[in-house]
Design a protein around this motif. Structure first.
Motif, mmCIF file in Angstrom:
data_model
loop_
_atom_site.group_PDB
_atom_site.id
_atom_site.type_symbol
_atom_site.label_atom_id
_atom_site.label_comp_id
_atom_site.label_asym_id
_atom_site.label_seq_id
_atom_site.Cartn_x
_atom_site.Cartn_y
_atom_site.Cartn_z
ATOM 1 N N LEU A 1 2.171 1.662 -3.461
ATOM 2 C CA LEU A 1 1.083 2.136 -4.308
ATOM 3 C C LEU A 1 0.851 3.631 -4.098
ATOM 4 C CD1 LEU A 1 -1.305 1.743 -6.256
ATOM 5 C CD2 LEU A 1 -2.662 1.016 -4.277
ATOM 6 N N ASP A 2 0.792 4.048 -2.852
ATOM 7 C CA ASP A 2 0.579 5.467 -2.554
ATOM 8 C C ASP A 2 1.703 6.336 -3.107
ATOM 9 O OD1 ASP A 2 -1.846 5.006 -1.331
ATOM 10 O OD2 ASP A 2 -1.016 4.995 0.705
ATOM 11 N N VAL B 1 0.838 -1.201 0.000
ATOM 12 C CA VAL B 1 0.000 0.000 0.000
ATOM 13 C C VAL B 1 0.869 1.246 0.000
ATOM 14 C CG1 VAL B 1 -1.725 1.328 1.294
ATOM 15 C CG2 VAL B 1 -1.952 -1.158 1.108
ATOM 16 N N ARG C 1 -6.180 5.984 -5.795
ATOM 17 C CA ARG C 1 -5.589 4.642 -5.836
ATOM 18 C C ARG C 1 -6.308 3.794 -6.882
ATOM 19 N NH1 ARG C 1 -5.695 3.221 0.577
ATOM 20 N NH2 ARG C 1 -3.706 4.149 1.192
ATOM 21 N N VAL D 1 0.985 6.669 -6.784
ATOM 22 C CA VAL D 1 -0.168 7.565 -6.959
ATOM 23 C C VAL D 1 0.278 9.017 -6.848
ATOM 24 C CG1 VAL D 1 -2.340 8.333 -5.905
ATOM 25 C CG2 VAL D 1 -1.914 5.885 -6.257
#
Length: 134
Positions: free
Chosen positions: A20-21, A17, A32, A24
């Motif tokens: 991913l952030d 996560v 997301r 992003v």
């Protein structure tokens, strides 16, 4: 009319996560969800390529190689002439005094493209070969 969307819940490890952030933020995605949609499309395109190798496929092959490696330029030309029916276009760029980037646009039976990628990958002096299906 807007496309129908469905909400899907994912359970991910914290570090994934966080990665991913970071993507992003770096790529300035609006959410997301948008980033995950793009990643899923790439994953499904690759899956489709693997499952339908006998069908006509399209994509690009990126090559980075040492142009001073013995015979590599001649071998590349020979290979490209041998599979001219699959190669749509090529582009050649000099990175520096030793390295070249060649982009090969391909269209044809997936098995022939796969064989071409394998042949190119095995050349002495080849530093990087990556096929991207579209």
């Amino acid at each position: 009319m807007a496309k129908r969307v469905e909400r899907v819940s994912l359970t991910l490890p914290h570090d994934l996560v966080a990665d991913l952030d970071a993507v992003v933020d770096e790529r300035e995605y609006s959410s997301r969800s948008k980033a995950v949609r793009d990643a899923l499309r790439a994953f499904l395109t690759e899956h489709d390529w693997e499952q339908n190798a006998a069908e006509t496929q399209r994509g690009s092959i990126a090559l980075v190689y040492d142009h001073e490696a013995t015979g590599i330029n001649d071998r590349l030309l020979e290979i490209q002439h041998d599979v001219a029916g699959v190669i749509v276009a090529t582009q050649h760029v000099h990175f520096d005094a030793h390295r070249c980037l060649e982009t090969v646009i391909v269209e044809g039976p997936g098995e022939e493209i796969r064989d071409l990628v394998s042949t190119l990958s095995s050349l002495d002096g080849m530093k990087h070969v990556q096929f991207t299906p579209v």
